[in-house]
Design a protein around this motif. Structure first.
Motif, PDB file in Angstrom:
ATOM      1  N   LEU A   1       4.319  -5.011  13.711  1.00  0.00           N
ATOM      2  CA  LEU A   1       5.675  -4.539  13.915  1.00  0.00           C
ATOM      3  C   LEU A   1       6.467  -5.582  14.697  1.00  0.00           C
ATOM      4  O   LEU A   1       5.960  -6.191  15.634  1.00  0.00           O
ATOM      5  CB  LEU A   1       5.630  -3.212  14.679  1.00  0.00           C
ATOM      6  CG  LEU A   1       6.862  -2.308  14.620  1.00  0.00           C
ATOM      7  CD1 LEU A   1       7.133  -1.876  13.192  1.00  0.00           C
ATOM      8  CD2 LEU A   1       6.660  -1.099  15.516  1.00  0.00           C
TER       9      LEU A   1
ATOM     10  N   SER B   1       3.143   6.116  18.850  1.00  0.00           N
ATOM     11  CA  SER B   1       2.268   5.333  17.986  1.00  0.00           C
ATOM     12  C   SER B   1       0.940   5.101  18.694  1.00  0.00           C
ATOM     13  O   SER B   1       0.830   5.270  19.906  1.00  0.00           O
ATOM     14  CB  SER B   1       2.907   3.981  17.638  1.00  0.00           C
ATOM     15  OG  SER B   1       2.682   3.031  18.647  1.00  0.00           O
TER      16      SER B   1
ATOM     17  N   GLY C   1      -1.595  -0.551  14.150  1.00  0.00           N
ATOM     18  CA  GLY C   1      -1.680   0.177  12.895  1.00  0.00           C
ATOM     19  C   GLY C   1      -2.818  -0.239  11.993  1.00  0.00           C
ATOM     20  O   GLY C   1      -3.087   0.417  10.986  1.00  0.00           O
TER      21      GLY C   1
ATOM     22  N   GLY D   1      -1.806   5.019   9.589  1.00  0.00           N
ATOM     23  CA  GLY D   1      -1.008   3.996  10.236  1.00  0.00           C
ATOM     24  C   GLY D   1      -0.747   4.200  11.709  1.00  0.00           C
ATOM     25  O   GLY D   1      -1.306   5.075  12.366  1.00  0.00           O
ATOM     26  N   ALA D   2       0.135   3.367  12.236  1.00  0.00           N
ATOM     27  CA  ALA D   2       0.419   3.351  13.666  1.00  0.00           C
ATOM     28  C   ALA D   2       0.952   4.684  14.174  1.00  0.00           C
ATOM     29  O   ALA D   2       0.678   5.084  15.305  1.00  0.00           O
ATOM     30  CB  ALA D   2       1.422   2.233  13.983  1.00  0.00           C
TER      31      ALA D   2
ATOM     32  N   GLU E   1       2.762  -2.810   9.412  1.00  0.00           N
ATOM     33  CA  GLU E   1       3.221  -1.838  10.405  1.00  0.00           C
ATOM     34  C   GLU E   1       4.692  -1.502  10.204  1.00  0.00           C
ATOM     35  O   GLU E   1       5.137  -0.423  10.599  1.00  0.00           O
ATOM     36  CB  GLU E   1       2.983  -2.370  11.812  1.00  0.00           C
ATOM     37  CG  GLU E   1       1.530  -2.394  12.215  1.00  0.00           C
ATOM     38  CD  GLU E   1       1.304  -2.825  13.644  1.00  0.00           C
ATOM     39  OE1 GLU E   1       0.182  -2.651  14.136  1.00  0.00           O
ATOM     40  OE2 GLU E   1       2.251  -3.345  14.281  1.00  0.00           O
TER      41      GLU E   1
ATOM     42  N   HIS F   1       4.616   1.384   8.207  1.00  0.00           N
ATOM     43  CA  HIS F   1       4.244   2.546   9.014  1.00  0.00           C
ATOM     44  C   HIS F   1       5.488   3.106   9.714  1.00  0.00           C
ATOM     45  O   HIS F   1       5.697   4.324   9.757  1.00  0.00           O
ATOM     46  CB  HIS F   1       3.209   2.163  10.074  1.00  0.00           C
ATOM     47  CG  HIS F   1       1.927   1.638   9.508  1.00  0.00           C
ATOM     48  ND1 HIS F   1       0.919   1.124  10.293  1.00  0.00           N
ATOM     49  CD2 HIS F   1       1.486   1.541   8.226  1.00  0.00           C
ATOM     50  CE1 HIS F   1      -0.080   0.734   9.522  1.00  0.00           C
ATOM     51  NE2 HIS F   1       0.242   0.980   8.268  1.00  0.00           N
TER      52      HIS F   1
END
Length: 277
Positions: free
Chosen positions: A73, A100, A104, A187-188, A215, A218
């Motif tokens: 991310l 989060s 991820g 995912g995250a 990510e 995500h």
């Protein structure tokens, strides 16, 4: 995974400070993660395009070690999400920090998942076509629950964690691929697979493919989740953290202080005066 933040003191922090100095910081390597180290971490994150939260977690440490951060991310992703949702950048940063998992993907490159056997139990009983016989689906589900209780069970549990969750998912896919993929959180932000249609993915396989990409994907799923819940989006815009926490985490949110964590994270990121990198 190791994470360093404000207030930490150790030899590992000293090593972190030296790594930051190699990237242009001018820190005294005293092993204390204070204001100067936090600022140096954030400066490095912004320069590298990572999420500039001032916390040296696995992603920041990977970047400092020269590892590939392409799937991770970025600050730009969070900035775009804030513009899309119409909320402060600090609010999106707070959500990312609290809601989060912090990362991820696993070390083997697969997305973080958690297979929910009780959801599998429910999804197997769901008629998907007019030809499906509800009673027959129930009978099959009960039979599978006896044969594979670690994969099909009315009670939550059976978690192993890490890469082993993918093994559980693979075993469940052999029973029913569609139900299995829908029964994992991905995912995250741990978005459940069964939300794929509500979040406007073409299919569960389209959703899973996105969760395997990055990510940023995500975060996209998480943003779609917020957009799909008018009350959640309204509470987020109003910075009503207790309501945000209740709507996203459920009625037991107070047990884990999600509302307090969100508010504190928001205030901290506001004070960082986040700007686009």
């Amino acid at each position: 995974m190791t994470t360093f933040r404000y207030g930490d003191r150790s030899q590992a922090v000293r090593h972190l400070q030296r790594k930051l100095n190699d990237r242009g910081a001018q820190l005294i390597a005293d092993g204390f993660f204070g204001d100067a180290t936090e600022a140096a971490v954030r400066a490095y994150q912004v320069k590298a395009g990572l999420v500039g939260d001032g916390i040296a977690g696995p992603k920041t440490l990977a970047g400092l070690q020269g590892l590939d951060t392409g799937k991770l991310l970025k600050h730009a992703d969070l900035l775009q999400a804030s513009l899309r949702l119409g909320v402060a950048v600090a609010a999106v940063y707070a959500l990312n920090e609290v809601e989060s998992k912090g990362f991820g993907f696993l070390s083997n490159g697969k997305p973080v998942i958690l297979f929910e056997r009780h959801v599998m139990y429910e999804r197997l009983q769901l008629p998907r076509t007019p030809a499906d016989d509800q009673q027959q689906l129930i009978r099959r589900t009960l039979l599978l629950a006896k044969q594979a209780p670690t994969l099909v069970n009315p009670k939550a549990g059976g978690y192993i964690g890490g890469t082993a969750e993918h093994q559980r998912l693979a075993q469940a896919c052999r029973l029913d691929e569609l139900a299995a993929l829908e029964s994992a959180s991905w995912g995250a932000f741990q978005v459940m697979g069964y939300h794929w249609q509500r979040l406007n993915y073409l299919s569960i396989h389209d959703f899973v493919a996105a969760m395997n990409r990055s990510e940023a994907d995500h975060l996209e799923a998480f943003v779609r989740y917020i957009e799909a819940d008018a009350d959640l989006l309204k509470a987020l815009k109003a910075q009503q953290w207790a309501t945000v926490a209740r709507l996203y985490n459920g009625p037991d949110y107070q047990r884990n202080l999600y509302d307090v964590k969100l508010e504190r994270a928001f205030e901290r990121h506001q004070n960082l005066a986040l700007v686009a990198a």
